[in-house]
Design an enzyme around this catalytic site. Structure first.
Site, mmCIF file in Angstrom:
data_model
loop_
_atom_site.group_PDB
_atom_site.id
_atom_site.type_symbol
_atom_site.label_atom_id
_atom_site.label_comp_id
_atom_site.label_asym_id
_atom_site.label_seq_id
_atom_site.Cartn_x
_atom_site.Cartn_y
_atom_site.Cartn_z
ATOM 1 N N ILE A 63 -0.978 19.665 7.644
ATOM 2 C CA ILE A 63 -1.280 18.714 6.572
ATOM 3 C C ILE A 63 -0.003 18.695 5.728
ATOM 4 O O ILE A 63 0.535 19.748 5.371
ATOM 5 C CB ILE A 63 -2.545 19.128 5.769
ATOM 6 C CG1 ILE A 63 -2.760 18.240 4.535
ATOM 7 C CG2 ILE A 63 -2.524 20.575 5.331
ATOM 8 C CD1 ILE A 63 -4.108 18.511 3.819
ATOM 9 N N SER A 64 0.514 17.491 5.448
ATOM 10 C CA SER A 64 1.823 17.385 4.793
ATOM 11 C C SER A 64 1.772 17.870 3.356
ATOM 12 O O SER A 64 0.717 17.889 2.711
ATOM 13 C CB SER A 64 2.304 15.929 4.827
ATOM 14 O OG SER A 64 2.244 15.424 6.138
ATOM 15 N N GLN A 65 2.967 18.229 2.857
ATOM 16 C CA GLN A 65 3.166 18.656 1.468
ATOM 17 C C GLN A 65 2.686 17.548 0.511
ATOM 18 O O GLN A 65 2.965 16.377 0.769
ATOM 19 C CB GLN A 65 4.674 18.841 1.345
ATOM 20 C CG GLN A 65 5.209 19.440 0.135
ATOM 21 C CD GLN A 65 6.745 19.480 0.250
ATOM 22 O OE1 GLN A 65 7.324 19.084 1.259
ATOM 23 N NE2 GLN A 65 7.386 19.922 -0.792
#
Ligand code: SAM
Length: 215
Positions: A63-65
């Site tokens: 899950i991206s930053q």
């Protein structure tokens, strides 16, 4: 038992990682302030749900930053009634944020296990305007095209042609482009007319690769 105060963590994330780091669009900030990221990360990482970094989800994906999610979505300048496509639904988090800004969101994920997770996370959170499909997102989702905005959440070696053709005139796509080992460039493509596209380089980013079934 110590229970983390997720709302407090979310408020802090929004001010320190977004507002203080260049995210200006208040609608994007409000959307990020509303979506409980802890619902989209694995149980064992919940304490880190608002950390300034990507987190592992299933199937060796991430899950991206938070800042990257906000930055990419801001670059799409999404309007209220917009129809949006996301390629790489992962946990469903970015699709949930998109749904706070747009009319309808179509999200594709090529790993079946993740597509199922994303759909159940989104259902549990009540995100009824997001539709998830398992499949190869490099082909887009032609049945619902054209789109006002397309968010590609994995790195392509070249911009998938099918996605460009599913943009509305005036529509925008944000896509990381580059090889799987190096830093990629985040590119914004705006469709000018039937055949014309404008391309801008926005920032250096690092994403997991977009894997196409097309040979
Ligand atoms: N946006 C996601 C979120 O909020 O959790 C994170 C996306 S993760 C960085 C990239 C995702 O793209 C992975 O889940 C990966 O399986 C998916 N992916 C890679 N190639 C794909 C393809 N051709 N079509 C659809 N999804 C793909």
């Amino acid at each position: 038992m110590h229970l983390p105060d997720f709302e407090e963590m979310r408020t802090r994330m929004v001010s320190s990682q977004l507002a203080n780091r260049g995210i200006r669009d208040q609608r994007v900030i409000d959307a990020m302030a509303k979506v409980p990221r802890e619902l989209f990360v694995p149980e064992s990482y919940r304490d880190l749900a608002y950390a300034d970094r990507p987190l592992p989800i299933a199937a060796e994906q991430t899950i991206s930053q938070p800042h990257v999610v906000a930055y990419m979505i801001e670059a799409l300048a999404i309007e209220k009634q917009a129809k949006v496509l996301e390629v790489g639904a992962g946990s469903g988090y970015a699709a949930a944020v998109l749904s706070k800004l747009a009319g309808e969101v179509f999200a594709i994920e090529r790993i079946d296990e993740l597509a199922q997770h994303a759909a159940s996370n989104l259902q549990a959170g009540g995100y009824m305007t997001v539709h998830v499909k398992h499949g190869d997102g490099t082909l887009g989702w032609p049945e619902h095209a054209p789109y006002d905005a397309i968010l590609v959440s994995a790195a392509a070696s070249t911009v998938p042609e099918a996605l460009k053709m599913q943009l509305k005139t005036g529509g925008k796509m944000v896509v990381p482009v580059g090889s799987r080992i190096s830093i990629q460039q985040l590119i914004r493509i705006t469709r000018l007319d039937e055949t014309g596209f404008a391309e801008e380089e926005l920032a250096a980013v690092r994403f997991v690769p977009l894997i196409s079934d097309e040979k």
